[in-house]
Write a protein that holds these residues in place. Structure first.
Motif: not given
Length: 94
Positions: A81, A85, A88-89
């Motif tokens: 996870n 994340d 995605k950033t």
């Protein structure tokens, strides 16, 4: 598992030896039968306690392994996870 098989083999051979020793000993039939019965009960109780000990160890070790597996799974899930994340950033910054 090989050690437990060896142990059971030794116990079986000892029981057979004791049985034959009592069987061929010069004694009255009723006394011989009683001795065989008593020895059989002793060996049975001894074997039962050893099997209970082995099962207890297996159960305890299995629980520890399961708990460790769950902890590792949760750590991998958290790491996944976090990487997701971070990806995605990075994607939104470009």
């Amino acid at each position: 598992m090989k050690t437990s098989s060896t142990l059971l083999g030794i116990l079986g051979a000892a029981a057979a030896g004791a049985f034959l020793g009592v069987l061929f000993a010069p004694d009255k039939g009723s006394n011989t039968r009683k001795k065989i019965s008593d020895k059989s009960k002793d060996y049975g109780d001894n074997l039962k306690s050893k099997v209970d000990g082995i099962l207890s160890t297996i159960t305890s070790n299995g629980k520890d392994i399961l708990d460790e597996g769950k902890a590792k799974f949760n750590q991998v899930k958290e790491d996944y996870n976090a990487i997701k994340d971070e990806a995605k950033t990075v994607k939104t910054n470009y």
